[in-house]
Design a protein around this motif. Structure first.
Motif, PDB file in Angstrom:
ATOM      1  N   SER A  53       6.946  -3.384 -14.969  1.00 49.62           N
ATOM      2  CA  SER A  53       5.848  -4.142 -15.503  1.00 49.62           C
ATOM      3  C   SER A  53       4.648  -3.928 -14.506  1.00 49.62           C
ATOM      4  O   SER A  53       3.363  -4.066 -14.849  1.00 49.62           O
ATOM      5  CB  SER A  53       5.972  -5.589 -15.613  1.00 49.62           C
ATOM      6  N   GLY A  54       4.842  -3.038 -13.520  1.00 52.22           N
ATOM      7  CA  GLY A  54       3.792  -2.578 -12.494  1.00 52.22           C
ATOM      8  C   GLY A  54       3.511  -3.459 -11.330  1.00 52.22           C
ATOM      9  O   GLY A  54       2.605  -3.248 -10.426  1.00 52.22           O
ATOM     10  N   ILE A  55       4.575  -4.359 -11.038  1.00 51.37           N
ATOM     11  CA  ILE A  55       4.382  -5.176  -9.711  1.00 51.37           C
ATOM     12  C   ILE A  55       4.730  -4.020  -8.650  1.00 51.37           C
ATOM     13  O   ILE A  55       5.934  -3.372  -8.889  1.00 51.37           O
ATOM     14  CB  ILE A  55       5.391  -6.351  -9.709  1.00 51.37           C
ATOM     15  N   SER A  56       4.165  -3.925  -7.728  1.00 48.19           N
ATOM     16  CA  SER A  56       4.280  -3.095  -6.415  1.00 48.19           C
ATOM     17  C   SER A  56       4.270  -3.659  -5.025  1.00 48.19           C
ATOM     18  O   SER A  56       3.752  -5.101  -4.899  1.00 48.19           O
ATOM     19  CB  SER A  56       3.352  -2.124  -6.481  1.00 48.19           C
ATOM     20  N   THR A  57       5.198  -3.096  -4.290  1.00 47.69           N
ATOM     21  CA  THR A  57       5.174  -3.427  -2.776  1.00 47.69           C
ATOM     22  C   THR A  57       4.936  -2.439  -1.901  1.00 47.69           C
ATOM     23  O   THR A  57       5.436  -1.235  -2.519  1.00 47.69           O
ATOM     24  CB  THR A  57       6.370  -4.366  -2.422  1.00 47.69           C
ATOM     25  N   TYR A  58       4.622  -2.405  -0.860  1.00 48.59           N
ATOM     26  CA  TYR A  58       4.185  -1.354   0.218  1.00 48.59           C
ATOM     27  C   TYR A  58       4.731  -1.676   1.655  1.00 48.59           C
ATOM     28  O   TYR A  58       4.643  -2.889   2.181  1.00 48.59           O
ATOM     29  CB  TYR A  58       2.713  -0.919   0.203  1.00 48.59           C
ATOM     30  N   ALA A  59       5.191  -0.662   2.416  1.00 48.96           N
ATOM     31  CA  ALA A  59       5.444  -0.713   3.631  1.00 48.96           C
ATOM     32  C   ALA A  59       4.125  -1.003   4.446  1.00 48.96           C
ATOM     33  O   ALA A  59       2.947  -0.745   3.961  1.00 48.96           O
ATOM     34  CB  ALA A  59       6.030   0.434   4.408  1.00 48.96           C
ATOM     35  N   ASP A  60       3.835  -1.791   5.543  1.00 45.78           N
ATOM     36  CA  ASP A  60       2.786  -2.114   6.165  1.00 45.78           C
ATOM     37  C   ASP A  60       1.891  -0.996   6.802  1.00 45.78           C
ATOM     38  O   ASP A  60       0.842  -0.891   6.776  1.00 45.78           O
ATOM     39  CB  ASP A  60       2.784  -3.122   7.381  1.00 45.78           C
ATOM     40  N   SER A  61       2.834   0.202   6.934  1.00 46.26           N
ATOM     41  CA  SER A  61       2.220   1.440   7.489  1.00 46.26           C
ATOM     42  C   SER A  61       1.297   2.256   6.726  1.00 46.26           C
ATOM     43  O   SER A  61       0.514   3.125   6.827  1.00 46.26           O
ATOM     44  CB  SER A  61       3.270   2.283   8.119  1.00 46.26           C
ATOM     45  N   VAL A  62       1.566   1.877   5.315  1.00 49.13           N
ATOM     46  CA  VAL A  62       0.844   2.683   4.328  1.00 49.13           C
ATOM     47  C   VAL A  62      -0.240   2.047   3.493  1.00 49.13           C
ATOM     48  O   VAL A  62      -0.789   2.364   2.663  1.00 49.13           O
ATOM     49  CB  VAL A  62       1.740   3.469   3.216  1.00 49.13           C
ATOM     50  N   LYS A  63      -0.025   0.534   3.607  1.00 48.04           N
ATOM     51  CA  LYS A  63      -1.063  -0.401   2.743  1.00 48.04           C
ATOM     52  C   LYS A  63      -2.517   0.095   2.906  1.00 48.04           C
ATOM     53  O   LYS A  63      -2.930   0.265   4.074  1.00 48.04           O
ATOM     54  CB  LYS A  63      -0.683  -1.699   3.261  1.00 48.04           C
ATOM     55  N   GLY A  64      -3.302   0.124   1.718  1.00 45.88           N
ATOM     56  CA  GLY A  64      -4.499   0.520   1.766  1.00 45.88           C
ATOM     57  C   GLY A  64      -4.786   2.071   1.867  1.00 45.88           C
ATOM     58  O   GLY A  64      -5.878   2.246   1.592  1.00 45.88           O
ATOM     59  N   ARG A  65      -3.688   2.737   1.998  1.00 46.05           N
ATOM     60  CA  ARG A  65      -3.860   4.244   1.936  1.00 46.05           C
ATOM     61  C   ARG A  65      -3.205   4.786   0.831  1.00 46.05           C
ATOM     62  O   ARG A  65      -3.461   5.792   0.355  1.00 46.05           O
ATOM     63  CB  ARG A  65      -3.326   4.726   3.393  1.00 46.05           C
ATOM     64  N   PHE A  66      -1.931   4.272   0.517  1.00 46.36           N
ATOM     65  CA  PHE A  66      -1.074   4.856  -0.509  1.00 46.36           C
ATOM     66  C   PHE A  66      -1.180   3.935  -1.641  1.00 46.36           C
ATOM     67  O   PHE A  66      -1.200   2.851  -1.545  1.00 46.36           O
ATOM     68  CB  PHE A  66       0.356   5.097  -0.067  1.00 46.36           C
ATOM     69  N   THR A  67      -0.974   4.489  -2.890  1.00 45.38           N
ATOM     70  CA  THR A  67      -0.838   3.727  -4.223  1.00 45.38           C
ATOM     71  C   THR A  67       0.017   4.289  -4.951  1.00 45.38           C
ATOM     72  O   THR A  67       0.245   5.516  -5.338  1.00 45.38           O
ATOM     73  CB  THR A  67      -2.404   3.847  -5.002  1.00 45.38           C
ATOM     74  N   ILE A  68       1.069   3.490  -5.420  1.00 50.68           N
ATOM     75  CA  ILE A  68       2.242   3.687  -6.214  1.00 50.68           C
ATOM     76  C   ILE A  68       1.956   3.384  -7.548  1.00 50.68           C
ATOM     77  O   ILE A  68       1.273   2.378  -8.074  1.00 50.68           O
ATOM     78  CB  ILE A  68       3.409   3.066  -5.848  1.00 50.68           C
ATOM     79  N   SER A  69       2.069   4.215  -8.465  1.00 51.12           N
ATOM     80  CA  SER A  69       1.895   3.917  -9.990  1.00 51.12           C
ATOM     81  C   SER A  69       2.926   4.655 -10.948  1.00 51.12           C
ATOM     82  O   SER A  69       3.739   5.333 -10.268  1.00 51.12           O
ATOM     83  CB  SER A  69       0.698   4.297 -10.379  1.00 51.12           C
ATOM     84  N   ARG A  70       3.286   4.228 -12.169  1.00 53.18           N
ATOM     85  CA  ARG A  70       4.142   4.848 -12.924  1.00 53.18           C
ATOM     86  C   ARG A  70       3.649   4.870 -14.330  1.00 53.18           C
ATOM     87  O   ARG A  70       2.791   4.154 -14.642  1.00 53.18           O
ATOM     88  CB  ARG A  70       5.538   4.115 -13.034  1.00 53.18           C
ATOM     89  N   ASP A  71       4.326   5.900 -15.025  1.00 50.53           N
ATOM     90  CA  ASP A  71       3.960   6.104 -16.528  1.00 50.53           C
ATOM     91  C   ASP A  71       5.201   5.848 -17.188  1.00 50.53           C
ATOM     92  O   ASP A  71       6.081   7.128 -17.246  1.00 50.53           O
ATOM     93  CB  ASP A  71       3.273   7.397 -16.700  1.00 50.53           C
TER      94      ASP A  71
END
Length: 120
Positions: A53-71
């Motif tokens: 459904s698009g809920i995402s989580t990130y490692a602290d080291s990449v937050k604000g720089r990386f974006t995950i998405s899916r189709d």
């Protein structure tokens, strides 16, 4: 499910790359898709994950720089990586699991990995 990762390459610090991971085989629905990475001599580490459904989580080291998405229609997951740093250099793996988790053992299918190298 089989996973094929692509999009890695060599980029200068501050640059961007977009990784893709295409899934095939058994149903792609209701799965969590994750990205992990492994640098030489280091353990595999969590990068990001996203639910159906698009809920995402990130490692602290990449937050604000990386974006995950899916189709979901294309059975694909993506990782947009901006402001890359030399410490982001690693082989990046996509994976499929049942739960949104940063723990690698919670994912039961893995792609072959794609190399990302960030030069200083």
């Amino acid at each position: 499910v089989q996973l094929q990762a692509s999009g890695g390459g060599l980029v200068q610090a501050g640059g961007s790359l977009r990784l893709s991971c295409a899934a095939s085989g058994r149903t792609f629905s209701n799965n969590v898709m994750g990205w992990f990475r492994q640098a030489p001599g280091k353990e595999r580490e969590f990068v990001a994950a996203i639910t159906w459904s698009g809920i995402s989580t990130y490692a602290d080291s990449v937050k604000g720089r990386f974006t995950i998405s899916r189709d979901n229609a294309k059975k694909s997951v993506y990782l947009q990586m901006n402001s890359l740093k030399p410490e982001d250099t690693a082989v990046y793996y996509c994976a499929v699991g049942a739960h949104l988790s940063p723990i690698a053992t919670m994912y039961d299918s893995w792609g072959q990995g794609t190399q990302v190298t960030v030069s200083s």
